[in-house]
Design an enzyme around this catalytic site. Sequence first.
Site, PDB file in Angstrom:
ATOM      1  CB  ILE A  65       5.583   1.826  -3.390  1.00 22.79           C
ATOM      2  CG1 ILE A  65       4.530   1.053  -2.609  1.00 22.79           C
ATOM      3  CG2 ILE A  65       6.002   1.045  -4.635  1.00 22.79           C
ATOM      4  CD1 ILE A  65       4.002   1.751  -1.366  1.00 22.79           C
ATOM      5  CG  ASP A 111      -1.051   5.978  -8.928  1.00 23.75           C
ATOM      6  OD1 ASP A 111      -0.934   6.388  -7.763  1.00 23.75           O
ATOM      7  OD2 ASP A 111      -0.545   6.564  -9.910  1.00 23.75           O
ATOM      8  N   GLY A 155       2.745   9.159  -5.624  1.00 22.14           N
ATOM      9  CA  GLY A 155       1.829   8.059  -5.920  1.00 22.14           C
ATOM     10  C   GLY A 155       2.442   6.740  -5.500  1.00 22.14           C
ATOM     11  CD  GLU A 156       6.449   4.729  -6.883  1.00 22.99           C
ATOM     12  OE1 GLU A 156       6.924   4.299  -5.811  1.00 22.99           O
ATOM     13  OE2 GLU A 156       7.163   5.134  -7.832  1.00 22.99           O
ATOM     14  N   GLY A 157       1.385   4.500  -3.886  1.00 19.80           N
ATOM     15  CA  GLY A 157       0.960   4.032  -2.573  1.00 19.80           C
ATOM     16  C   GLY A 157       1.907   4.473  -1.465  1.00 19.80           C
TER      17      GLY A 157
END
Lengths: 352, 352
Positions: A98, A175, A317-319
């Site tokens: 991210i 997240d 994830g992580e955006g």
Amino acid sequence: MTELEQTIKLIRPVDQHKAQQAQKRLNSLTKPRGSLGRLEELAKRVVAITGKVRPKITSKAIVVMAADHGVADEGVSAYPKAVTAQMVYNFLRGGAGISVLSNHVGARVVIVDMGVAEELEVHPGLLVRKVAGGTANMAHGAAMSREEAIKAVETGIQIAQAQADKGLDVLGTGDMGIANTTSSSAIAAVLTGTCVETVTGRGTGIDKERLQHKLSVIEKAIQTNSPDPSDAIDVLAKVGGFEIGGLAGVMLAGASMRIPVVIDGFISGAAALIAAALSPQVKDYMIAAHCSAEPGHRIVLEHLGLEPLLNLGLRLGEGTGAALAISLVEAAAKILNEMATFEEAGVSEKED
Amino acid sequence: MTELEQTIKLIRPVDQHKAQQAQKRLNSLTKPRGSLGRLEELAKRVVAITGKVRPKITSKAIVVMAADHGVADEGVSAYPKAVTAQMVYNFLRGGAGISVLSNHVGARVVIVDMGVAEELEVHPGLLVRKVAGGTANMAHGAAMSREEAIKAVETGIQIAQAQADKGLDVLGTGDMGIANTTSSSAIAAVLTGTCVETVTGRGTGIDKERLQHKLSVIEKAIQTNSPDPSDAIDVLAKVGGFEIGGLAGVMLAGASMRIPVVIDGFISGAAALIAAALSPQVKDYMIAAHCSAEPGHRIVLEHLGLEPLLNLGLRLGEGTGAALAISLVEAAAKILNEMATFEEAGVSEKED
């Protein structure tokens, strides 16, 4: 009225009249009608959401929320629980996926400790808003109390509002939390009414055997807690996570401030289910970034009525997906703002 | 040896050994293995193409080639022929879709007049490399001579080489030419061995009746000219266009210089078919930007063995899809260059 109720009350229908004006402008631009496909749809959605006929997407933020999950003790993940905190440090040092992708698209990353088990070192880039030091193990009882669930959502609201004060044209969600696909699958099963097996996948990459175990842990958590599908806060409390509640709050606040919210992958999708259950109108403010390789994500998106922009097999994830999609949102707004009309450019229009 | 033969001779197999090194690095980065999906594949491809284990995508160019088509006289397009020149002026003033999207991704646009009917005004941003003032009407005979076809391809080679001299890490392709979906459908039908109906669509948005007419014009052009499917230059000469030949040259030159070439939509796809027929290895240097709404594009991509990155229903051409995809190529390279490894970040690795 609570902060949560107040925020929900502020969420209005999106502006369809302005979207029609945007359609008119799109039709006047030097290209065959509709030939920019989903970019044109996206431009219209941004107009409907913001209520601005010529929206500018300049100030971009991705809120990445981290928290630990008690259910990690059941051995549902391929990674040890300590990785949640380790990855937060990696975010802060700019070494994570991210970090790279948000830089690439010119978005700031807002890193929030919503409930990491470890006490993290103070860092100017880290917002510490721990609801608690991780959830309880949902296999044996509620992940959190109802009060904690509301606090998580309201924390998310406050964080989005504080970001808006700094200037905010688009908001992405992200997240981090070892075992949070387990929690998200439980939420998805309960709120979409789908069987656990259908909405559960290999997360960070567990083997077949561990997947079987993960399925039985989720089944057990749902049986033990009997979350009420008609009460999203109950679902969040029984089988959710602090980062998931926080992200639901971010989405509600974004909608209340008429800011487009770009939803990342499966965990953000679970948060979106909670937000949409609290206020169905919030769905109109959501833009689905991508369809994750995690199998439950497609079902979540269908339930929300969202069509993902990208399909790149992401499952980090992580955006990370949100970051890439934010660039498309910005591109769509630029089409509306920067392209010449047939008249301005002296280009002949269609003959038939 | 001709310039074309020389360029083809320079195209080497991509470097699979370096791609394996890239895979190793990708596996060491702080994310579950493979969790960045197609971005990871893309990173590997860029390494294989460039032969650099840590490729940087800094200097980006999109070559947009414009030309007129004699077959426009048959009334196969929804727009008058004059639009080709009008749109070139729109490119030069920065008002077109490609102007906005190339700016958005930080790519320079190289606008080339490969054969616009009109004599265009001199402009510092315009390269005038007219092979002729538009092709002849392929419904009645060859669109161009064999010599002109070779000249078009070699002009594309020279243009890509001149861009490389300015610094070039990735190359995108784009087109402008009223009636060029008609020419592209003819090329696609002949080179993929598919029936005309399957590879022909509504282009800029013609109605059902005009589509029927377009189909019969393409059938007639193929019957009249009998292009030889085993001779790509013959196909280009009989039913092609100057911009299509030029773009095929750009692709061949890109491959010969080990530069990734991001292929835009259906017209660029037709050019890619010509390039691949001249040198099958060039396919390994191609990255398919997106799948166009034009129905023949999917068939072209399948024939080339390319999986598109985006699926946004675009059908504008101009290189608009290539622009968006170039941003993903850059992102993929940044993942390889900028993410921390598990070791560097002190993050625990997978347990099973």
